[in-house]
Write a protein that holds these residues in place. Structure first.
Motif, mmCIF file in Angstrom:
data_model
loop_
_atom_site.group_PDB
_atom_site.id
_atom_site.type_symbol
_atom_site.label_atom_id
_atom_site.label_comp_id
_atom_site.label_asym_id
_atom_site.label_seq_id
_atom_site.Cartn_x
_atom_site.Cartn_y
_atom_site.Cartn_z
ATOM 1 N N LEU A 18 0.623 -1.475 0.452
ATOM 2 C CA LEU A 18 -0.015 0.052 -0.432
ATOM 3 C C LEU A 18 0.782 1.576 0.294
ATOM 4 N N THR A 19 2.056 1.102 0.793
ATOM 5 C CA THR A 19 2.855 2.078 0.638
ATOM 6 C C THR A 19 3.495 2.256 -0.794
ATOM 7 N N ILE A 20 3.906 1.671 -1.136
ATOM 8 C CA ILE A 20 4.423 1.787 -3.101
ATOM 9 C C ILE A 20 3.374 2.080 -3.448
ATOM 10 N N ALA A 21 1.955 1.559 -3.886
ATOM 11 C CA ALA A 21 1.189 2.245 -4.567
ATOM 12 C C ALA A 21 0.442 3.757 -3.447
ATOM 13 N N GLY A 22 0.922 3.726 -2.415
ATOM 14 C CA GLY A 22 0.648 5.205 -2.869
ATOM 15 C C GLY A 22 1.221 6.339 -3.092
ATOM 16 N N ILE A 23 2.033 6.065 -3.660
ATOM 17 C CA ILE A 23 3.153 7.092 -4.352
ATOM 18 C C ILE A 23 2.420 7.825 -5.795
ATOM 19 N N PRO A 24 2.107 6.573 -6.300
ATOM 20 C CA PRO A 24 1.164 7.227 -7.829
ATOM 21 C C PRO A 24 -0.526 7.816 -7.441
ATOM 22 N N LEU A 25 -0.788 7.430 -6.150
ATOM 23 C CA LEU A 25 -2.682 8.111 -5.620
ATOM 24 C C LEU A 25 -1.793 9.925 -5.659
ATOM 25 N N PHE A 26 -0.261 10.032 -5.329
ATOM 26 C CA PHE A 26 0.113 10.809 -4.229
ATOM 27 C C PHE A 26 -0.030 12.097 -5.709
ATOM 28 N N PHE A 27 0.267 11.493 -6.947
ATOM 29 C CA PHE A 27 0.307 12.207 -8.083
ATOM 30 C C PHE A 27 -0.980 11.942 -8.134
ATOM 31 N N VAL A 28 -2.117 11.221 -7.942
ATOM 32 C CA VAL A 28 -3.011 11.991 -8.705
ATOM 33 C C VAL A 28 -3.559 13.276 -8.497
ATOM 34 N N GLY A 29 -3.514 13.196 -6.069
ATOM 35 C CA GLY A 29 -4.339 14.084 -5.500
ATOM 36 C C GLY A 29 -3.166 15.154 -6.174
ATOM 37 N N HIS A 30 -2.482 15.307 -6.486
ATOM 38 C CA HIS A 30 -1.481 16.578 -7.285
ATOM 39 C C HIS A 30 -2.127 16.767 -8.401
ATOM 40 N N ALA A 31 -3.035 16.257 -9.195
ATOM 41 C CA ALA A 31 -3.215 16.480 -10.564
ATOM 42 C C ALA A 31 -4.268 17.144 -10.596
ATOM 43 N N LEU A 32 -5.583 15.718 -9.679
ATOM 44 C CA LEU A 32 -6.668 17.137 -9.002
ATOM 45 C C LEU A 32 -6.240 18.450 -8.432
ATOM 46 N N ARG A 33 -5.280 18.879 -7.618
ATOM 47 C CA ARG A 33 -5.308 20.347 -7.207
ATOM 48 C C ARG A 33 -4.445 21.101 -8.468
ATOM 49 N N GLY A 34 -4.293 21.017 -9.469
ATOM 50 C CA GLY A 34 -3.986 21.287 -10.551
ATOM 51 C C GLY A 34 -5.278 21.532 -11.711
ATOM 52 N N LEU A 35 -6.667 20.728 -11.277
ATOM 53 C CA LEU A 35 -7.269 20.586 -12.139
ATOM 54 C C LEU A 35 -8.261 21.557 -11.067
ATOM 55 N N LEU A 36 -8.686 22.841 -10.340
ATOM 56 C CA LEU A 36 -9.098 23.309 -9.940
ATOM 57 C C LEU A 36 -8.537 24.663 -10.076
ATOM 58 N N PRO A 37 -9.621 25.597 -10.557
ATOM 59 C CA PRO A 37 -9.213 26.940 -10.962
ATOM 60 C C PRO A 37 -8.632 27.694 -10.019
#
Length: 96
Positions: free
Chosen positions: A75-94
């Motif tokens: 789960l820690t290894i799987a959390g790294i790509p999920l971190f980038f998903v969250g970061h990308a979602l933040r970039g989608l906000l106006p």
């Protein structure tokens, strides 16, 4: 004692996404570190309850520890790509 680990392990990916959304990469190590400390403390509790019982009880305690640590690593290894998903979602906000 064993039912809480399902909830903790289910919350780790969500925590990674939320940390990515918050843009705090240094906090990414906090949930796995807290979970590892809980797993190790729980192992000590299980072994104390086993006491001087037969070897199968000690084997069960080892099995629980290895199983939980294996899941935590995955789960820690799987959390790294999920971190980038969250970061990308933040970039989608106006930008406000």
């Amino acid at each position: 004692m064993f039912h809480i680990m399902r909830r903790i392990f289910a919350g780790l990916p969500v925590a990674s996404v939320l940390i990515g959304f918050a843009g705090q990469p240094a906090m990414l190590m906090l949930p796995p570190a807290l979970t590892a400390s809980y797993v190790l403390i729980r192992d000590r509790i299980i072994r104390r309850r086993v006491g001087l019982a037969a070897w199968p009880s000690d084997g069960f305690a080892r099995h629980v520890l290895v199983d939980d640590l294996g899941r935590l690593v995955c789960l820690t290894i799987a959390g790294i790509p999920l971190f980038f998903v969250g970061h990308a979602l933040r970039g989608l906000l106006p930008a406000a």
